[in-house]
Design an enzyme around this catalytic site. Structure first.
Site, short mmCIF file in Angstrom:
data_model
loop_
_atom_site.label_atom_id
_atom_site.label_comp_id
_atom_site.label_asym_id
_atom_site.label_seq_id
_atom_site.Cartn_x
_atom_site.Cartn_y
_atom_site.Cartn_z
N GLU A 49 0.88 -1.17 0.00
CA GLU A 49 0.00 0.00 0.00
C GLU A 49 0.90 1.21 0.00
OE1 GLU A 49 -2.64 0.50 3.29
OE2 GLU A 49 -3.56 -1.45 2.97
N ASP A 60 -5.75 8.47 10.77
CA ASP A 60 -4.42 8.02 11.17
C ASP A 60 -4.06 8.46 12.58
OD1 ASP A 60 -3.35 6.53 8.94
OD2 ASP A 60 -3.59 8.38 7.80
#
Lengths: 266, 403
Positions: A49, A60
């Site tokens: 990724e 995040d």
């Protein structure tokens, strides 16, 4: 079928789960992040990724936030993600881009899809874009056989699971818990249930991410998922070591630990 | 005349709005939308909100004509809608009482909020204390320094204040951090969003909780002799502006002017004027105007006013700007501070620095329109929290007292 689904199916044929590794492009520099991705592939990551750093990464946790912030301060641009995708595919692993929506939108969804195809990428994971809001991206991706990878969460209703599975190709990204990315001491107990519910909604391939950080976690998740997604624990290797050789050593060693995990028969 | 713009429903306002959020939050936003739609049609909810507005907030807020200030506005008549007189000192209380009531209805026990100047944080902490909810407020570290008094107020009210140290350390990062908290704690926690931006249902819901400002003001102006020629309000995310604009949207003769924070000037790049100086993009869950670079990375905003220091704007404003129904004017730090001083000295009213941007707009518009004009300005908050900043700005602190 994309390179991504081919690889996932081949790995399933080996009787194991895939190891999917995330690193943000541009951290600590574009060149070093690309070398790190390739090193990760050499050490046993099956699929990469390629993270595109974004200024407001609401999904995040602190580790990836810091890496993304430093990548942006260092002048990382959207095109650098395609450079990384090219290097990863040349190293022999399928690559997907993981990006928040606005950079894709500003780059132009058609142009983004086109450049991703040209770089050899398989598709994109969109953490803040759900299928019901993704009209333009779905059209651009479908026209080029790019995989559109959406997330499901423990809070997803049955109706939402069906909707998401119907618009997802490649694999469904199951968030193991309610929370942001980051290393955790255990993987959410709801992960197995969510994977089962996602399969029941028709998903042929489901991979699990969020909080997976050790070989032990990887082995645990590998029992029930087609792939194990690891981000923060790998980014941590680069954050902890300023020296590139030391960083790559740590990264290889973490990758090998995780790769053993997805191969462990429990 | 039929209502065509007032009370417009989301999720989309023309090309703007929508819901661009992680899947993990969709269920909570759906739950909130559903609860809100039910509450909206439940007379008991409306009555409870009206009771709180009257007995707790102190509504209706008055309208004050300010003739001495108006002499500096080309002789136009100027009226202020006094949201500064609400309990907690700004319009923010209107919204949080509604959202806190909703939180109770959906059975959640904890609220989180973001705050810039601290007005929404203080209002949220207040509503949480009133309704026995646990409250955590995220505030950029830079803002906790600029608005230390409000941090103390929130803590006195029992809230936990978390200084956010990432990114630009201002409102935008406080919102990011609040989202992260929400994703992790959504089962017990409701996000009381402070402005008419963000994903559906927030722009519509916050507008509905704030539109009482315009409904009252419109009646009050009619009673005073007629509709104003223009309504002015400051715009950060835009909740006080949409709150006062909404009742006038279908009065074609009333100009609506949103005053954005132009910081050092839009041309310098150091500003927070999303409509005047940004372009369409997605930030914090909605499509709207955003300050961003060519890669879609959000650019830092700059304003002397913490409450307007935000690189985005509510989607309904983006829509009204595009269709030309409302105008959005950039007002610089120095123009706002000049208006701050002017209102203080001519009328004995200290405005919030945010609201001073709207006053500066009135000075400019009054000079354009002249003595026949009537202007209504939303005085969205009071300036107590800004005494320190303003005193430093105008060098009013004695050497000893500043030490």
């Amino acid at each position: 079928m994309s390179a991504l689904t081919d690889r996932l199916d081949a790995i399933r044929g080996e009787g194991r789960s895939a190891l999917i590794g995330y690193l943000p492009v541009g951290f600590p520099t574009v060149e070093r992040s690309v070398r790190a991705m390739v090193a990760m592939v050499d050490a046993g990551v099956d699929i990469v990724e390629v993270g595109l750093p974004y200024s407001d990464p609401v999904m995040d946790g602190p580790t990836i936030q810091v890496a993304a912030e430093r990548a942006l301060q260092g002048g990382t641009h959207i095109v650098d993600a395609f450079t990384a995708v090219r290097a990863v595919t040349q190293a022999g692993a399928p690559a997907v881009v993981m990006s928040y929506y606005n950079p894709m939108l500003q780059y132009g969804l058609e142009r983004f899809a086109q450049d991703l195809v040209v770089a050899g990428g398989s598709g994109a994971i969109t953490p803040d874009l759900t299928p019901d809001a993704a009209g333009g991206w779905l059209a651009a991706a479908r026209a080029r056989d790019l995989d559109t990878i959406f997330l499901v969460a423990p809070s997803s209703t049955r109706e939402r699971l069906h909707l998401t599975v119907a618009e997802t190709t490649g694999f469904v990204y199951a968030a193991s818990l309610m929370g942001v990315t980051g290393e955790r001491t255990s993987v959410g107990a709801g992960a197995e249930r969510l994977v089962a519910a996602t399969r029941a909604a028709g998903a042929p391939r489901v991979c699990v991410g969020l909080g997976v950080s050790t070989g032990e976690h990887a082995a645990d998740v590998a029992r029930f998922a087609d792939g194990v997604i690891v981000g923060s624990a790998l980014v941590r290797c680069l954050l902890d070591h300023d020296d590139e050789d030391a960083a790559l050593d740590a990264l290889r060693s973490k990758t090998e630990e995780l790769a053993r995990g997805v191969r462990r028969r429990t | 005349m039929t209502s065509v713009l007032s009370g417009a429903a989301g999720p989309y306002f023309g090309a703007f709005g929508g819901r661009f959020v992680p899947e993990a939050l969709v269920a909570a936003l759906d739950e909130l939308t559903d609860a809100y739609n039910k509450a909206k049609h439940d007379p008991a909810f409306g009555e409870e909100l009206a009771r709180l507005a009257r007995d707790y907030t102190g509504r209706p807020s008055i309208v004050t004509e300010v003739p001495r200030f108006a002499r500096h506005c080309g002789g136009a008549r100027v009226f202020l809608k006094r949201e500064d007189l609400n309990h907690t000192g700004s319009h923010k209380i209107n919204n949080v009482l509604g959202q806190a009531l909703l939180t109770k209805r959906i059975g959640k026990t904890r609220v989180i909020a973001e705050t810039g100047a601290g007005q929404h944080g203080v209002a949220s902490a207040t509503a949480a204390a009133l309704m026995d909810l646990e409250c955590t407020v995220y505030m950029g570290e830079e803002d906790t320094e600029r608005q230390a008094l409000n941090v103390a107020r929130m803590r006195l009210l029992g809230a936990t204040v978390v200084p956010v140290t990432t990114g630009s350390r201002t409102l935008r990062d406080a919102i990011n951090e609040a989202y992260r908290d929400w994703v992790a704690n959504v089962e017990t926690t409701n996000y009381v969003f402070g402005t008419a931006a963000g994903p559906h249902p927030f722009p519509e819901m916050v507008r509905d909780f704030q539109c009482v400002i315009g409904q009252e003001a419109r009646e009050q102006m009619v009673a005073l002799g007629g509709l104003p020629d223009a309504v002015l309000a400051c715009v950060g995310g835009g909740s006080n502006a949409i709150g006062i604009f909404d009742a006038f949207l279908d009065d074609a003769g009333v100009r609506l002017i949103g005053c954005e924070a132009a910081g050092d000037g839009v041309e310098t790049g150091k500003h927070a004027a999303a409509i005047s100086g940004g372009r369409p993009g997605v930030l914090h869950g909605a499509m709207s105007y955003v300050l961003q670079d060519t890669d879609g990375q959000t650019q830092p905003s700059h304003s002397i006013s913490a409450g307007l220091d935000y690189p985005g704007v509510g989607p309904q404003h983006a829509w009204l700007a595009d269709m030309g129904r409302a105008e959005y004017w950039p007002v610089t730090d120095s123009e706002a501070m000049e208006a701050f001083r002017l209102l203080s000295r001519t009328e004995g009213i200290l405005p919030a620095i945010e609201s001073a941007h709207a006053l500066a707009g009135a000075v400019k518009l009054g000079r354009e329109l002249g003595s026949g004009a009537t202007l209504l300005v939303n005085l969205s908050g009071r300036g107590d929290k800004d005494v320190g900043s303003a005193a430093r700005y105008f060098h009013l602190l004695d050497e000893e007292s500043s030490q």
